[in-house]
Design an enzyme around this catalytic site. Sequence first.
Site, short mmCIF file in Angstrom:
data_model
loop_
_atom_site.label_atom_id
_atom_site.label_comp_id
_atom_site.label_asym_id
_atom_site.label_seq_id
_atom_site.Cartn_x
_atom_site.Cartn_y
_atom_site.Cartn_z
N ILE A 129 0.83 -1.20 0.00
CA ILE A 129 0.00 0.00 0.00
C ILE A 129 0.86 1.25 0.00
CG2 ILE A 129 -1.58 1.36 1.45
CD1 ILE A 129 -3.07 -1.23 2.05
N GLU A 130 1.95 1.22 0.74
CA GLU A 130 2.80 2.40 0.83
C GLU A 130 3.47 2.74 -0.50
OE1 GLU A 130 3.04 4.50 3.16
OE2 GLU A 130 2.11 3.46 4.84
#
Length: 332
Positions: A129-130
């Site tokens: 996600i990052e």
Amino acid sequence: MKRNILRACTGIGVSCLLAVSGTSVAKTAENYTQRPEAQALISELVEQGFSKAELEQVLDQAKKQKSILKAMSRPAEKRLTWGEYRKLFLTKKRISQGLKFWQENRQTLQKAEQQFGVPAEIIVAIIGIETSYGRITGNYRVVDALATLGFDYPRRAAFFREQLKEYFLLTRAEGVDPLSLKGSYAGAMGLGQFIPSSFNSYAIDFDGDNKKDIWNNPTDAIGSVANYFAEHGWKNGGTVRIKAIAPATAEQDWFNDGLKPKLNMAQWRARDFSSAAELDDAEMVSLMRLEKDGKYQDWFGLHNFYVITRYNHSRLYASAVFELSAALKAKR
């Protein structure tokens, strides 16, 4: 702006979810060194052994980034519903890339899970996600981002000036040029998007080469994410989120009332709530209501859900991490 790429950014209290891609970056020369706040920061660092001339030389080269100030005014988590947010991260591509990342780093992930008690799928989901597993780590010079926000973003200027201070400490400890590192528009760095204070507190050398390289070394990035979660109290084997069944009499202000659990299950049962799985009366939980496709979903967030929000202070973010981790685990 040609297009927006939504990505999360790690930090203590930092929510910075709108990275700019496909646009030119506006750069305006700023004489930050002459600012009283900058001189105060320099004085603090000189007391810790820094050279005033070298600090001023770096800050003289810091550039104000107008696109950063624009992005900070539009946090995605305040604009999107859970359904809209979810579609950005729960994709076949991100799951496929996550499985590949997991396979390529399976021994490191196994080691991290054994040492820190944090499941491999949670670590992989965070990095996915990052930064899409290291594919999108940010194109802003960190010193530009932190100077812009520390001196030209009054609402959180004090916080970002502290991050700038932490950044100088980081670059000295790691022996790197403070003008060389790049990251997100909020100064988050590497595969796991650590802001400087998070790096200084939680980043680790996980492969024993005497470097904490979260930028180019997945091993250190994985170990650092696992250490972050362990230090914030992750419970090995603990549940993250469970479906809540609300009574018709539920009051709206009971939902989404902060991220930290305030009531235990006995207290929620006294309000006629139940859960899809059995929970002890003493279990502290938060209650959330999320909108997806025009309908509402009710959930109890347990302790480990709260721990995920320590990485990014958002229930949407924590929900995305949890669901991506579940999808990855199901396909292993």
